[in-house]
Design an enzyme around this catalytic site. Structure first.
Site, PDB file in Angstrom:
ATOM      1  N   CYS A   1      -3.674   1.478   8.133  1.00  0.00           N
ATOM      2  CA  CYS A   1      -2.480   0.901   7.529  1.00  0.00           C
ATOM      3  C   CYS A   1      -2.627  -0.612   7.387  1.00  0.00           C
ATOM      4  O   CYS A   1      -2.883  -1.317   8.353  1.00  0.00           O
ATOM      5  CB  CYS A   1      -1.262   1.238   8.391  1.00  0.00           C
ATOM      6  SG  CYS A   1       0.288   0.712   7.665  1.00  0.00           S
TER       7      CYS A   1
ATOM      8  N   GLU B   1       0.826  -1.210   0.000  1.00  0.00           N
ATOM      9  CA  GLU B   1       0.000   0.000   0.000  1.00  0.00           C
ATOM     10  C   GLU B   1       0.859   1.258   0.000  1.00  0.00           C
ATOM     11  O   GLU B   1       1.927   1.297   0.608  1.00  0.00           O
ATOM     12  CB  GLU B   1      -0.880   0.040   1.248  1.00  0.00           C
ATOM     13  CG  GLU B   1      -1.922  -1.038   1.330  1.00  0.00           C
ATOM     14  CD  GLU B   1      -2.695  -0.976   2.637  1.00  0.00           C
ATOM     15  OE1 GLU B   1      -3.588  -1.814   2.810  1.00  0.00           O
ATOM     16  OE2 GLU B   1      -2.407  -0.096   3.480  1.00  0.00           O
TER      17      GLU B   1
END
EC number: 2.1.1.192
Length: 362
Positions: free
Chosen positions: A349, A105
């Protein structure tokens, strides 16, 4: 996909080093070995980081022979965009696929002062923080410096469409940066270099969960980079519950390392403190935190946590967040509440990657 073991093995057999992993002086050394003048390194960096070309054929001021040497020796790392989520506040979250099928990511955050990018340093994470989606599935591998650099390049390409630029970055994505120290340092020097991506050192922040030996090492680096600690608790017992790394690197020893860093560099550190409802968000926790940080040159960043379905923690009520902040301020602590971004997308996250992995296994 993250289950293609045969594909990953084949990718490793055919993969060349990433040209994005080379610092300028390393590129100059390679050129010297090839019998080429070292000034070509600046030209190559210009093509890579200013013009952001994707193949060597576009480097038209280089000879055909040099372009062939580059092509035979290095890959220009490209990341395949699997998912791109855009929040109502302008935050964009990218799920990139690497050459071996693993995914990572990267997040673009828009602020009044410019565009900031949050980069990932590992595929997965071994630290095991009990509130974090990044650690689900454990650590797969470290990223090479070039794979971290490529995240910035890919996001900058996306910004080129609107004539914007990445003006700051935080190393707070998936993984523990200090677990991948050498590649991290190469990445920082490449993006900081004026012939590289040219992001000022004071516009970069590195965060760690508290790997003490690397904190001492980082203190000796000649970089004016901002430094942040994921703290999340004011005492050893609670921190060990939230962050198992505290069992290996105890809070008192961590504080000693941080004080050494401050004394060695003269720089302030930021303590990141995620607020988890009923766990670490009471007035007594704020008072204990103020005592822990007494006399420490620091800033506290309070983080209202994003909900993660795979974890049990809940968000602290808004009024409790303000009370926690007020308690710290009344005791002389420099503190702010982090502005929430990407609240309407998979912003926590590791959350988007975890979601993608779950869908693949259905």
């Amino acid at each position: 996909m993250e289950t293609t073991t045969r594909k990953q093995k084949k990718a490793l057999e055919t993969k060349k080093p990433s040209i994005y992993s080379l610092q300028l002086h390393e590129m100059q050394e390679w050129l010297k070995e090839q019998g080429e003048p070292k000034f070509r390194a600046g030209q190559i960096f210009d093509w890579l980081y200013k013009k952001r070309v994707k193949n060597y054929e576009d480097m038209t001021n280089l000879s055909k022979g040099l372009r062939e040497k580059l092509s035979n020796s290095f890959d220009i790392t490209t990341l395949n965009t699997l998912v791109k989520q855009t929040s109502s506040d302008g935050t964009i979250k990218f799920l990139f696929q690497l050459y071996d099928g693993y995914s990572i990511e990267t997040v673009l955050m828009r602020h009044e002062y410019g565009n900031s990018i949050c980069v990932t340093t590992q595929v997965g994470c071994r630290i095991g923080c009990t509130f974090c989606a990044s650690t689900l599935g454990g650590l797969k591998r470290n990223l090479e410096a070039g794979e971290i650099v490529a995240q910035v390049v890919e996001v900058q390409r996306a910004l080129d469409e609107t004539n914007e630029r990445v003006s700051s970055l935080v190393v707070m994505g998936i993984g523990e940066p200090f677990d991948n120290y050498d590649h991290l340092m190469s990445f920082l020097r490449i993006v900081n270099h004026e012939k590289g991506i040219n992001i000022g050192a004071r516009h970069m922040t590195v965060s760690t969960s508290g790997i003490i030996p690397k904190i001492y090492k980082f203190a000796e680096e000649d970089l004016q980079i901002n430094f942040a600690i994921s703290l999340h608790a004011p005492n050893t017992e609670l921190r060990s519950k939230l962050m198992p790394i505290n069992r290996a690197y105890k809070l008192p020893d961590l504080m000693e390392a941080i004080k050494y860093y401050i004394n060695r560099t003269g720089r302030r550190v930021t303590f990141e403190y995620g607020l988890f409802g009923g766990e670490n968000d009471q007035v007594e926790h704020a008072e204990e935190l103020a005592q822990l940080l007494k006399g420490v040159k620091c800033h506290v960043n309070l983080i209202p946590v994003n909900y993660v379905p795979e974890r049990d923690y809940v968000r602290t009520p808004r009024e409790q967040i303000f009370l926690f902040e007020k308690t710290l301020k009344n005791r002389g602590v420099n503190v702010t509440i982090r502005r929430e971004q990407g609240h309407d997308i998979d912003a926590a996250c590791g959350q988007l990657r975890a979601k993608e992995r779950k869908e693949e296994t259905r």
